[in-house]
Design an enzyme around this catalytic site. Structure first.
Site, mmCIF file in Angstrom:
data_model
loop_
_atom_site.group_PDB
_atom_site.id
_atom_site.type_symbol
_atom_site.label_atom_id
_atom_site.label_comp_id
_atom_site.label_asym_id
_atom_site.label_seq_id
_atom_site.Cartn_x
_atom_site.Cartn_y
_atom_site.Cartn_z
ATOM 1 C CE LYS A 153 37.381 35.045 44.765
ATOM 2 N NZ LYS A 153 38.061 36.335 44.512
ATOM 3 C CG ASP A 177 37.307 37.512 41.161
ATOM 4 O OD1 ASP A 177 38.144 37.818 40.301
ATOM 5 O OD2 ASP A 177 37.401 37.862 42.355
ATOM 6 C CD GLU A 203 35.721 41.033 41.526
ATOM 7 O OE1 GLU A 203 36.554 41.339 42.400
ATOM 8 O OE2 GLU A 203 34.599 40.558 41.789
ATOM 9 C CG ASP A 228 39.620 42.958 43.034
ATOM 10 O OD1 ASP A 228 40.128 43.853 43.749
ATOM 11 O OD2 ASP A 228 39.356 41.834 43.484
ATOM 12 C CE LYS A 250 37.908 42.913 46.902
ATOM 13 N NZ LYS A 250 39.030 42.019 46.523
#
Length: 337
Positions: A153, A177, A203, A228, A250
Site C-alpha cells: 500500500k 496499490d 492498482e 478497484d 470486491k
C-alpha cells in the site's frame, strides 16, 4: 428459511493503513441462513469510505427479515434478485448472497467451485498486503510473514523510495496499490522505476472518477493498471475495460458472488484481466472468495491472515500461498462459536 445476524469486531495483528485511513479493528457482519437442517454463512465488513456500518446492515436486513423467512429458496440467483428488488445496499446483499451460496452448496452436497464446473487444480497465488507504515515496520511485517507475492500500500511522499528499500530484502513479486493517491503524471513517471524493481502491476493509482487521467495512463504506463475503486458494480466493467488492463472485484461492493460471477464473465469477454480482492474479512468471506479462484488471473484474499484471531473455519492458506480447501460443501464455512 431462518435468518440470523451477528456482529463481530475483528482484531488485526497490526495497525493497517492505506492512503486515506488507518485502523486496528475491523467490524464485520455475519449472516446465517438455515434451511432443511443446513446453515450457510456470509459476511460483509463495515466500510467508512462507502458509509457502511454493521448497524446499518442489520437495520436493512431486519426490515425484510420476515420476508426472507417466508422466501421459497431455490437458487442463490433468484434470492439475489429478490434482495436487489428490496433496495438493500450491496454490502447487506453480499452478506446474504454469500450465505445463500454456502447454503445452496451444502444442500446439494458440493463445494461451489464444483457447482460452477471448475476445479482447484490450478489457481493464482494470493498476495499478502503490507499497509503503509515506516519502512522499519513494513520490513518487520514482511519478515514476520515471508510470502511469494506482496501487495504494498502506497500514497506517501516517498513511495518509490519505500519500494526500493523493501526490494533489498526480498525477491518476492510486488504489487502496488496507491488507493487513488497518485496523479496521472506521477503514475506514468513511477511506472518504469517500479517495473525495474519487480512490480507486477499498479492498482487504482488515480481517483475513481478520473477517467481522462486513466486514459492517459493507459496510453503511457509501462505497467498494467487494475481498477478497484473505479469498478464497483457490474455496469462499471465495460467502462473500465477502456481505461484499465483489468478489474479487481470486491464481493462486498458489487453485492456478492452472484454479480461477481457475471462480472468475471463480462471481463473475460472483453479481454481484460480479472482479480478478486478482500476487505479484511474473516475466513467466512475469504472462503467464499476462494471458490472463485480457478476463474481468476489474480487474487487478494489475505484478509483472515491479517487478523489476530478468527471467528470461523473454512479455507486455509499456507505460507507458500497454497490454498487448503475444506472438506465441507458450499464455501465450507463453520463458525467457531
Amino acid at each position: 428459511m431462518q435468518v440470523q445476524l451477528k456482529k463481530y469486531t475483528l482484531p488485526l495483528k497490526h495497525t493497517f493503513s492505506i492512503s486515506r485511513e488507518s485502523h486496528d479493528f475491523q467490524d464485520t457482519l455475519i449472516a446465517a441462513l438455515t434451511l432443511n437442517g443446513q446453515t450457510g454463512y456470509g459476511e460483509a465488513t463495515s466500510n467508512p469510505y462507502y458509509k457502511i456500518t454493521t448497524e446499518s446492515m442489520v437495520a436493512e436486513i431486519g426490515n425484510i427479515s420476515s420476508e426472507i423467512e417466508n422466501f421459497d429458496f431455490t437458487t442463490p440467483e433468484i434470492f439475489h434478485a429478490f434482495l436487489v428488488g428490496k433496495g438493500l445496499s450491496n454490502f447487506a446483499i453480499c452478506a446474504l448472497d454469500l450465505a445463500a451460496h454456502d447454503l445452496y452448496g451444502k444442500l446439494l452436497g458440493k463445494p461451489l467451485y464444483e457447482i460452477w464446473d471448475t476445479t482447484t487444480e490450478q489457481y493464482p497465488t494470493t498476495n499478502y498486503t503490507i499497509g503503509i507504515a515506516s519502512i522499519e515496520v513494513m520490513l518487520a511485517k514482511m519478515q514476520e510473514m515471508p510470502w511469494p507475492i506482496y501487495k504494498i500500500k502506497l500514497g506517501t511522499s516517498d513511495d518509490v523510495a519505500i519500494v526500493k528499500e523493501l526490494r533489498k530484502h526480498t525477491d518476492a513479486i510486488f504489487r502496488i496499490d496507491a488507493n487513488c493517491a497518485w496523479t496521472a503524471q506521477e503514475t506514468i513517471y513511477n511506472a518504469p522505476i517500479l517495473k525495474e524493481l519487480g512490480v507486477e502491476f499498479l492498482e487504482q493509482p488515480l481517483k475513481a472518477d478520473d477517467w481522462s487521467g486513466m486514459e492517459e495512463v493507459m496510453h503511457h504506463s509501462v505497467l498494467p493498471v487494475i481498477a478497484d475503486e473505479s469498478c464497483i458494480v457490474e455496469s462499471d466493467v465495460e467502462k473500465c475495460a477502456l481505461h484499465f488492463s483489468g478489474i479487481n472485484i470486491k464481493l462486498t461492493k458489487c453485492g456478492g458472488l452472484t454479480p461477481a460471477l457475471r462480472m468475471i464473465k463480462k471481463a473475460k469477454d472483453l479481454g481484460i484481466k480479472v482479480m478478486v480482492g478482500c476487505m479484511t474479512e474473516s475466513t467466512v468471506g475469504i472462503s467464499a472468495i476462494a471458490q472463485l479462484i480457478p476463474q481468476l488471473d489474480f487474487v487478494d484474499m489475505d484478509g483472515a491472515l491479517l487478523l489476530k484471531s478468527d471467528i470461523a473455519t473454512g479455507v486455509h492458506i499456507e505460507p507458500s500461498g497454497k490454498v487448503i480447501f475444506p472438506k465441507g460443501n458450499g464455501s465450507g464455512v463453520q463458525l467457531l462459536d
